[in-house]
Scaffold this motif. Structure first.
Motif, short mmCIF file in Angstrom:
data_model
loop_
_atom_site.label_atom_id
_atom_site.label_comp_id
_atom_site.label_asym_id
_atom_site.label_seq_id
_atom_site.Cartn_x
_atom_site.Cartn_y
_atom_site.Cartn_z
N LYS A 229 99.97 30.49 14.98
CA LYS A 229 99.13 31.68 15.13
C LYS A 229 98.17 31.88 13.95
CE LYS A 229 102.55 35.22 13.93
NZ LYS A 229 103.25 36.38 14.47
N ILE B 35 95.26 29.53 14.69
CA ILE B 35 94.49 30.11 15.78
C ILE B 35 93.61 31.24 15.25
CG2 ILE B 35 94.68 31.52 17.88
CD1 ILE B 35 97.23 29.82 18.54
N VAL C 13 93.55 36.07 26.48
CA VAL C 13 94.09 36.26 25.13
C VAL C 13 93.02 35.90 24.10
CG1 VAL C 13 95.88 35.56 23.49
CG2 VAL C 13 96.45 35.86 25.90
N ASP D 18 90.87 38.41 21.28
CA ASP D 18 90.74 38.13 19.84
C ASP D 18 89.28 37.88 19.46
OD1 ASP D 18 93.47 38.41 19.55
OD2 ASP D 18 93.86 36.24 19.42
N ASP E 164 89.33 29.04 27.83
CA ASP E 164 90.50 28.68 27.03
C ASP E 164 90.52 27.20 26.66
OD1 ASP E 164 90.96 27.92 29.68
OD2 ASP E 164 92.94 28.83 29.81
N TYR F 65 99.22 30.90 23.98
CA TYR F 65 97.97 31.58 23.66
C TYR F 65 97.09 31.72 24.90
CZ TYR F 65 94.01 33.13 20.82
OH TYR F 65 92.98 33.86 20.28
N PRO G 33 103.02 32.63 21.12
CA PRO G 33 102.04 32.97 20.08
C PRO G 33 101.39 31.75 19.44
CG PRO G 33 104.25 33.19 19.22
CD PRO G 33 104.39 32.85 20.69
N TYR G 34 101.69 30.58 19.92
CA TYR G 34 101.13 29.33 19.41
C TYR G 34 100.69 28.49 20.60
CZ TYR G 34 105.87 27.94 20.74
OH TYR G 34 107.03 27.76 21.44
#
Length: 182
Positions: free
Chosen positions: A15, A18, A49, A53, A102, A159, A171-172
């Motif tokens: 994360k 990222i 996602v 961000d 993505d 992600y 989360p990765y």
């Protein structure tokens, strides 16, 4: 680092990595779209996602919208048949459109989407992809303006990326074990 999900072979991007990629991309987009009428279009569901961000990392006024384009179903490989499942809610004519994706592999679905959106006469139309898969011997059908990072030609999840609607909340970004999808 976060606990490794049992279906994940290895983590490619944690994360923190990222977050640094998203910050860099946000700064590039902020620089390039000064004074423009920017609209970010996320390709659902995988890009949601990243879009959340990325839009916070762009220091400009902007609008967002979403499209859902299907070519996979619940298989590991694209079916080759593209259909729009959810279309835009806003008119993009004369606006600067940035498609937020993505992962880019063959680019066939994205190429279809770009032709569809170009027919709506935006002022500009570009692509920001978080991942660009390094597919041996193949050139993607689309050349994105913004690339977060390259990744191996492996089945990646997390992600926002999924297999059969699972793993999006990791989360990765990790490589899915082949026995899970074969």
């Amino acid at each position: 680092m976060e606990a490794l999900h049992p279906d994940i072979e290895r983590v490619l991007f944690d994360k923190e990595h990222i977050a640094s990629i998203v910050e860099r991309m946000g700064a590039e987009i902020t620089r390039d779209y000064q004074g423009k009428d920017l609209v970010l279009i996320a390709v659902l569901r995988g890009a949601v996602v990243f879009m959340g961000d990325l839009m916070r990392a762009i220091d400009l006024p902007l609008a967002i919208d979403f499209m859902a384009v299907s070519s996979y179903g619940d298989r590991a490989k694209s079916s080759g048949i593209v259909r729009i499942v959810k279309d835009l809610d806003m008119d993009i004519k004369g606006r600067d459109v940035l498609i937020v994706e993505d992962v880019l592999d063959s680019g066939l679905t994205l190429n279809y989407l770009m032709k569809n959106l170009a027919s709506r006469h935006p002022a500009s139309l570009e692509v920001a992809t978080f991942l660009w898969k390094d597919v041996a011997g193949k050139q993607a059908a689309v050349d994105p303006k913004y690339v977060g990072t390259h990744c191996p030609d492996a089945f990646v999840v997390g992600y926002g990326l999924d297999f059969a609607e699972r793993y999006r909340n990791l989360p990765y970004i990790g490589v899915l074990k082949p026995e899970v999808y074969s």
